[in-house]
Design a protein around this motif. Structure first.
Motif, PDB file in Angstrom:
ATOM      1  N   PHE A 100       0.819  -1.208   0.000  1.00 19.71           N
ATOM      2  CA  PHE A 100       0.000   0.000   0.000  1.00 19.71           C
ATOM      3  C   PHE A 100       0.852   1.257   0.000  1.00 19.71           C
ATOM      4  O   PHE A 100       0.530   2.246  -0.656  1.00 19.71           O
ATOM      5  N   ALA A 101       1.941   1.227   0.760  1.00 17.56           N
ATOM      6  CA  ALA A 101       2.872   2.349   0.835  1.00 17.56           C
ATOM      7  C   ALA A 101       4.250   1.802   1.156  1.00 17.56           C
ATOM      8  O   ALA A 101       4.396   0.648   1.552  1.00 17.56           O
ATOM      9  N   MET A 102       5.256   2.635   1.016  1.00 19.29           N
ATOM     10  CA  MET A 102       6.623   2.177   1.280  1.00 19.29           C
ATOM     11  C   MET A 102       6.991   2.264   2.755  1.00 19.29           C
ATOM     12  O   MET A 102       7.950   1.639   3.199  1.00 19.29           O
ATOM     13  N   THR A 103       6.234   3.054   3.522  1.00 17.88           N
ATOM     14  CA  THR A 103       6.468   3.151   4.958  1.00 17.88           C
ATOM     15  C   THR A 103       5.132   3.215   5.687  1.00 17.88           C
ATOM     16  O   THR A 103       4.109   3.606   5.102  1.00 17.88           O
ATOM     17  N   ALA A 104       5.146   2.859   6.967  1.00 20.44           N
ATOM     18  CA  ALA A 104       3.931   2.944   7.780  1.00 20.44           C
ATOM     19  C   ALA A 104       3.477   4.396   7.922  1.00 20.44           C
ATOM     20  O   ALA A 104       2.271   4.683   7.955  1.00 20.44           O
ATOM     21  N   LYS A 105       4.430   5.319   7.989  1.00 20.04           N
ATOM     22  CA  LYS A 105       4.095   6.734   8.118  1.00 20.04           C
ATOM     23  C   LYS A 105       3.318   7.222   6.906  1.00 20.04           C
ATOM     24  O   LYS A 105       2.309   7.919   7.028  1.00 20.04           O
ATOM     25  N   GLU A 106       3.762   6.832   5.712  1.00 18.86           N
ATOM     26  CA  GLU A 106       3.062   7.215   4.489  1.00 18.86           C
ATOM     27  C   GLU A 106       1.642   6.645   4.467  1.00 18.86           C
ATOM     28  O   GLU A 106       0.686   7.327   4.091  1.00 18.86           O
ATOM     29  N   ALA A 107       1.529   5.386   4.875  1.00 22.33           N
ATOM     30  CA  ALA A 107       0.217   4.741   4.881  1.00 22.33           C
ATOM     31  C   ALA A 107      -0.738   5.474   5.815  1.00 22.33           C
ATOM     32  O   ALA A 107      -1.907   5.706   5.476  1.00 22.33           O
ATOM     33  N   GLN A 108      -0.256   5.846   7.000  1.00 22.29           N
ATOM     34  CA  GLN A 108      -1.112   6.552   7.958  1.00 22.29           C
ATOM     35  C   GLN A 108      -1.545   7.906   7.411  1.00 22.29           C
ATOM     36  O   GLN A 108      -2.693   8.334   7.601  1.00 22.29           O
ATOM     37  N   GLU A 109      -0.638   8.590   6.721  1.00 17.31           N
ATOM     38  CA  GLU A 109      -0.979   9.874   6.120  1.00 17.31           C
ATOM     39  C   GLU A 109      -2.101   9.721   5.095  1.00 17.31           C
ATOM     40  O   GLU A 109      -3.015  10.539   5.030  1.00 17.31           O
ATOM     41  N   VAL A 110      -2.016   8.658   4.308  1.00 24.62           N
ATOM     42  CA  VAL A 110      -3.050   8.414   3.294  1.00 24.62           C
ATOM     43  C   VAL A 110      -4.393   8.145   3.955  1.00 24.62           C
ATOM     44  O   VAL A 110      -5.424   8.703   3.562  1.00 24.62           O
ATOM     45  N   PHE A 111      -4.410   7.296   4.977  1.00 18.12           N
ATOM     46  CA  PHE A 111      -5.669   6.972   5.659  1.00 18.12           C
ATOM     47  C   PHE A 111      -6.269   8.199   6.338  1.00 18.12           C
ATOM     48  O   PHE A 111      -7.490   8.395   6.326  1.00 18.12           O
ATOM     49  N   ASP A 112      -5.418   9.028   6.937  1.00 17.09           N
ATOM     50  CA  ASP A 112      -5.908  10.255   7.576  1.00 17.09           C
ATOM     51  C   ASP A 112      -6.530  11.191   6.550  1.00 17.09           C
ATOM     52  O   ASP A 112      -7.601  11.790   6.791  1.00 17.09           O
ATOM     53  N   GLU A 113      -5.867  11.311   5.410  1.00 17.14           N
ATOM     54  CA  GLU A 113      -6.379  12.200   4.359  1.00 17.14           C
ATOM     55  C   GLU A 113      -7.680  11.660   3.770  1.00 17.14           C
ATOM     56  O   GLU A 113      -8.599  12.425   3.466  1.00 17.14           O
ATOM     57  N   ALA A 114      -7.763  10.333   3.621  1.00 17.60           N
ATOM     58  CA  ALA A 114      -8.990   9.724   3.088  1.00 17.60           C
ATOM     59  C   ALA A 114     -10.174  10.004   4.011  1.00 17.60           C
ATOM     60  O   ALA A 114     -11.288  10.286   3.548  1.00 17.60           O
ATOM     61  N   LYS A 115      -9.923   9.939   5.320  1.00 14.90           N
ATOM     62  CA  LYS A 115     -10.981  10.214   6.294  1.00 14.90           C
ATOM     63  C   LYS A 115     -11.449  11.655   6.179  1.00 14.90           C
ATOM     64  O   LYS A 115     -12.653  11.938   6.234  1.00 14.90           O
ATOM     65  N   GLU A 116     -10.498  12.562   6.012  1.00 18.24           N
ATOM     66  CA  GLU A 116     -10.845  13.976   5.884  1.00 18.24           C
ATOM     67  C   GLU A 116     -11.680  14.242   4.636  1.00 18.24           C
ATOM     68  O   GLU A 116     -12.605  15.053   4.652  1.00 18.24           O
ATOM     69  N   LYS A 117     -11.341  13.547   3.550  1.00 17.94           N
ATOM     70  CA  LYS A 117     -12.012  13.792   2.278  1.00 17.94           C
ATOM     71  C   LYS A 117     -13.286  12.963   2.109  1.00 17.94           C
ATOM     72  O   LYS A 117     -14.021  13.140   1.133  1.00 17.94           O
ATOM     73  N   GLY A 118     -13.514  12.020   3.021  1.00 16.91           N
ATOM     74  CA  GLY A 118     -14.726  11.223   2.952  1.00 16.91           C
ATOM     75  C   GLY A 118     -14.734  10.195   1.837  1.00 16.91           C
ATOM     76  O   GLY A 118     -15.798   9.890   1.280  1.00 16.91           O
ATOM     77  N   VAL A 119     -13.557   9.654   1.501  1.00 16.08           N
ATOM     78  CA  VAL A 119     -13.468   8.622   0.471  1.00 16.08           C
ATOM     79  C   VAL A 119     -12.939   7.332   1.091  1.00 16.08           C
ATOM     80  O   VAL A 119     -12.344   7.341   2.176  1.00 16.08           O
ATOM     81  N   VAL A 120     -13.170   6.221   0.396  1.00 18.40           N
ATOM     82  CA  VAL A 120     -12.699   4.917   0.849  1.00 18.40           C
ATOM     83  C   VAL A 120     -11.387   4.588   0.142  1.00 18.40           C
ATOM     84  O   VAL A 120     -11.315   4.630  -1.087  1.00 18.40           O
ATOM     85  N   VAL A 121     -10.374   4.289   0.933  1.00 14.57           N
ATOM     86  CA  VAL A 121      -9.075   3.895   0.388  1.00 14.57           C
ATOM     87  C   VAL A 121      -8.646   2.619   1.093  1.00 14.57           C
ATOM     88  O   VAL A 121      -8.637   2.555   2.325  1.00 14.57           O
TER      89      VAL A 121
END
Length: 266
Positions: A100-121
């Protein structure tokens, strides 16, 4: 209806996505496949296999199409986060191939942003539903083995040519599947011990891993080697309960039984 655009056109799209998606035309429509211009050079014939799909090198055309509500990211690993974020910024839901991502930090950033934007990732961890894993799950949940003591999960091969490979990839490219299967079935372990290395090219690649997951009363093992000559069970499960048969399921999907007690192979 899901209206899908694929980013990338590698083997995983042709072998593991489109053959299944195209059988579900009542609920899924593949509208676009995006490819970079340089990736299309001398490789246009494959596009003719899918006359109902629009192939394009215009990423804006894909992202700005309001009908598209799902982007599937199938690019090389290092571009997964980039295209996932690009799709989210255009209000699209995203299914991203592993890793999903190259690091856990990147993955968490993506999930946080998805929550903010109201989309499913989400990551495409489809191997939880492989026939062999579903069979193992069914046997464990049936209670026929009693309390589970140990589970082994193997993807083993005999490919000496792996010595020519001098780049990292097996841990992120393959191990993510059996790891996800174990965590999906048993949850996060209390302790993790791992051995990840290359037999032929130490420090330059990873083609061997042996990962131990420790739970309260059980241990799970995930392992891959490219120097296993003899066929080996995909799963081995040990339980406390005495039983009258031993079931073996190999990659050929065959099923055999024979009399044995206290050692149960799948």
């Amino acid at each position: 209806m899901l209206v899908v655009a694929y980013i990338g056109f590698g083997n995983s799209v042709c072998r593991y996505h489109l053959p299944y998606v195209e059988r579900r035309k009542e609920t899924i429509k593949v509208k676009y496949i995006y490819r970079r211009e340089e990736d299309r050079v001398d490789d246009m014939e494959r596009e003719t296999w899918y006359p109902n799909i629009t192939f394009t090198s215009d990423i804006d055309k894909v992202m700005n199409d309001k009908e598209v509500n799902l982007i599937v990211v199938n690019t090389p690993d290092q571009f997964h986060v980039y295209y996932t974020k690009l799709a989210m910024n255009h209000g699209k839901n995203v299914l991203c191939e592993k890793p999903f991502a190259m690091t856990a930090k990147e993955a968490q950033e993506v999930f946080d942003e998805a929550k903010e934007k109201g989309v499913v990732v989400m990551a495409n961890q489809n191997r939880r539903f492989d026939a062999d894993m579903r069979t193992v799950r069914k046997v464990i949940q049936s209670g026929v083995l009693g309390d589970i003591v140990e589970v082994e999960s193997h993807y083993d091969y005999y490919r000496p040519s792996i010595c020519e490979r001098k780049e990292f990839g097996m841990l992120y490219g393959l191990a993510v599947h059996p790891i996800d299967q174990i965590i999906g079935e048993f949850g996060f372990p209390k302790k993790l011990v791992y051995d990840c290395r290359s037999i032929d090219n130490p420090g330059e690649s990873d083609d061997y891993y042996d990962i131990d997951f420790y739970y309260d009363h059980m241990k799970a093992i995930v392992k891959t080697s490219f120097y296993v000559k003899l066929d080996y069970p995909r799963f081995i499960v040990h339980g406390k309960k005495r039983k009258l048969f031993d079931a073996t399921i190999r990659s050929s999907k065959c099923f055999k039984t024979k009399t044995r007690t206290n050692r149960n192979k799948f």
